[in-house]
Design a protein around this motif. Structure first.
Motif, PDB file in Angstrom:
ATOM      1  N   ASP A 155       0.665  -1.411  -0.117  1.00 52.37           N
ATOM      2  CA  ASP A 155       0.419   0.153   0.570  1.00 52.37           C
ATOM      3  C   ASP A 155       0.915   1.049   0.281  1.00 52.37           C
ATOM      4  OD1 ASP A 155      -1.423   1.989   0.954  1.00 52.37           O
ATOM      5  OD2 ASP A 155      -3.009   0.314   1.884  1.00 52.37           O
ATOM      6  N   LEU A 162       0.144   4.287   0.006  1.00 51.86           N
ATOM      7  CA  LEU A 162      -0.056   5.644   0.185  1.00 51.86           C
ATOM      8  C   LEU A 162       0.366   5.433   2.234  1.00 51.86           C
ATOM      9  CD1 LEU A 162      -1.304   8.187   1.140  1.00 51.86           C
ATOM     10  CD2 LEU A 162      -3.750   6.879   1.666  1.00 51.86           C
ATOM     11  N   GLU A 220      -6.953  10.586  -1.965  1.00 48.42           N
ATOM     12  CA  GLU A 220      -7.695   9.189  -1.366  1.00 48.42           C
ATOM     13  C   GLU A 220      -8.992   9.214  -0.957  1.00 48.42           C
ATOM     14  OE1 GLU A 220      -5.715   6.794  -1.453  1.00 48.42           O
ATOM     15  OE2 GLU A 220      -7.068   4.791  -1.017  1.00 48.42           O
ATOM     16  N   ARG A 221      -9.458  10.389   0.065  1.00 46.20           N
ATOM     17  CA  ARG A 221     -10.785  10.387  -0.007  1.00 46.20           C
ATOM     18  C   ARG A 221     -11.313  10.789  -0.966  1.00 46.20           C
ATOM     19  NH1 ARG A 221     -12.423  14.964   4.973  1.00 46.20           N
ATOM     20  NH2 ARG A 221     -11.666  16.200   2.562  1.00 46.20           N
ATOM     21  N   GLU A 223     -11.290   9.943  -3.807  1.00 47.31           N
ATOM     22  CA  GLU A 223     -11.520   8.590  -4.386  1.00 47.31           C
ATOM     23  C   GLU A 223     -12.587   8.111  -3.855  1.00 47.31           C
ATOM     24  OE1 GLU A 223      -7.760   7.251  -5.665  1.00 47.31           O
ATOM     25  OE2 GLU A 223      -6.934   8.964  -6.910  1.00 47.31           O
ATOM     26  N   ARG A 250     -11.182   1.922   5.192  1.00 43.59           N
ATOM     27  CA  ARG A 250     -10.068   3.035   5.004  1.00 43.59           C
ATOM     28  C   ARG A 250     -10.594   4.480   4.944  1.00 43.59           C
ATOM     29  NH1 ARG A 250      -5.590   1.486   1.944  1.00 43.59           N
ATOM     30  NH2 ARG A 250      -4.793   3.321   0.807  1.00 43.59           N
ATOM     31  N   CYS A 268      -9.308   7.677   6.214  1.00 38.56           N
ATOM     32  CA  CYS A 268      -9.069   9.154   6.177  1.00 38.56           C
ATOM     33  C   CYS A 268      -8.955  10.239   6.548  1.00 38.56           C
ATOM     34  CB  CYS A 268      -9.479   9.240   4.498  1.00 38.56           C
ATOM     35  SG  CYS A 268      -8.289   8.244   3.364  1.00 38.56           S
TER      36      CYS A 268
END
Lengths: 179, 179
Positions: free
Chosen positions: B97, B99, B121-122, B124, B165, B169
Motif C-alpha cells: 500500500d 499511501l 484518497e478521500r 476517490e 479506509r 482518512c
DNA sequence: ATACCCATGTAAAAAGTTACATGATTAG
DNA sequence: CTAATCATGTAACTTTTTACATGGGTAT
C-alpha cells in the motif's frame, strides 16, 4: 529516478531514519512495515547498489565493522528525491485478494469449504487485532502525553481495516449458517 | 497444476460461468472483479493455452464464429481442479500500500503533502462508495426477495473496507488540521 | 562442537505489465 | 468513410520470489 520503482523509495525511506545495512533494512521491513509493505533480500541488495549508482545513498566506511556489515547512508540528493516522491500522488495499486476471488466464484456446493475459509480468516484477523492493540498500547506508553508520530496512523489503519474485515467475516458466517 | 498460479485459477473461475473468449474474460475482470482481482491480456491468453495443455479447458469449435472469436470451455477435470483449489486455505498475500508507505515515512515537514494525499484518497473513496451503493441497489432490484448469490459478499466487502479506509482518512485529516 | 543468528549476495524462475502488431466489424 | 470497438496474440521488459552459496560471531 526510474518510473515508479517503489522498492528504491521504500529502501530510501528506511535510510531516512539513519544509516542501515541491507540486513537491518530487511529486519525493519519485517518488524514495522510488514502489514503494508515488504521486500526480500533479492530486492534490497540490488536496490542499495542502484541507489549508490544514482547518488542517492553512499556506503559508509564502517567503524563498527566487526561483522563485516556494510552501512549505507542517504545523501542530500537522496533526501530531496525521497521528499519529492512523497508529495506525488500514489499510483493506482493492483490489489489482489485470493479470499475474495474464491468467494466470488463459490457455488452453493462449496458452502462448507467457504465457511472454513472464513473461519480461518476470522481467527487470523482476531490475532492480528490483538497484536495491533498491544502495539498501540506500547507506543502510547512510550510517548506518554506527547504527540505520537505520523507513522502511528499506519497502525490505526491496521486496526480499522482489520476490524472491517472481521465484521465482514462475521456477517458472511452468519449468512452461511442461516442457509 | 502449478504451485499456486492464481492466474490459472482466476481464468478457470471465469470459465466456470460458461464458455468465454480471452477478450470476454478480460472484460469480466474489468467489470466485476477489478476491485480485488485483475489480469492483463499478457496473462490471459497464455493462461488459456496452458489450461488447454493441462486438459482443464478446451477450445470450442465456435458456431457464432463471425468475429473469429475463440471460445474456451471448462472440462470436467478443470471443474474438479477448480473446486479443489477453492477449498484450500488462501496463501498469504503480499499486500502493498503505497499511501501507507508514504505516511509511514512522512516527517512534520511533509505535512501539507500528506494532507493532499489524504484529500485525494478521500475523494476517490467517496466515489467508490457511491459506485458500490448503486451497484448493490441494482443487484437487490434484480434479485427482489430471492436470496442474493454468494458473490454479493464481495460487494459487501468493498463497502465495508471502503468505509473503514474513508474513516481513517477523515481521522488523519482532522489530526493534521489540529497540528 | 554445534546450532543458531548475523550478514551479504546472486542466479534462476515466476509473475506481471506495457506496448505493439494485426485485422475484422459496427455505429455514426 | 472513419472512428471506435472487438478480438487475438507476442516480445520485451520490469518486478518479485525462492533457493542457494558463503562465511563470521555468539551462546550453550
Amino acid at each position: 529516478m526510474a518510473r515508479t520503482n517503489n522498492t528504491l523509495y521504500a529502501v530510501l525511506g528506511i535510510l531516512s531514519g539513519g544509516p542501515r545495512s541491507g540486513y537491518d533494512i530487511r529486519k525493519q521491513f519485517q518488524a514495522s512495515l510488514r502489514h503494508f509493505w515488504s521486500e526480500s533480500y533479492g530486492q534490497i541488495y540490488p536496490a542499495l547498489k542502484e541507489l549508490v549508482r544514482q547518488g542517492y545513498a553512499e556506503e559508509l566506511a564502517a567503524p563498527d565493522n566487526r561483522r563485516n556489515k556494510k552501512l549505507y547512508r542517504m545523501t542530500p540528493a537522496g533526501d530531496a528525491c525521497f521528499r519529492s516522491w512523497l508529495s506525488e500522488p500514489v499510483s493506482p495499486i493492483n490489489y489482489r485478494d485470493e479470499l475474495l476471488l474464491k468467494v466470488f466464484f463459490a457455488a452453493p456446493q462449496d458452502r462448507d469449504a467457504i465457511r472454513a475459509l472464513f473461519e480461518r480468516e476470522r481467527a487470523e484477523l482476531e490475532q492480528a487485532k490483538a497484536a495491533y492493540a498491544e502495539q498501540e498500547a506500547e507506543v502510547r506508553r512510550q510517548y506518554e502525553a506527547e504527540p505520537v508520530p505520523y507513522w502511528m496512523l499506519t497502525l490505526r489503519y491496521g486496526i480499522l481495516s482489520t476490524e472491517a474485515r472481521l465484521q465482514w467475516c462475521e456477517e458472511a458466517l452468519s449468512r452461511l449458517s442461516r442457509e
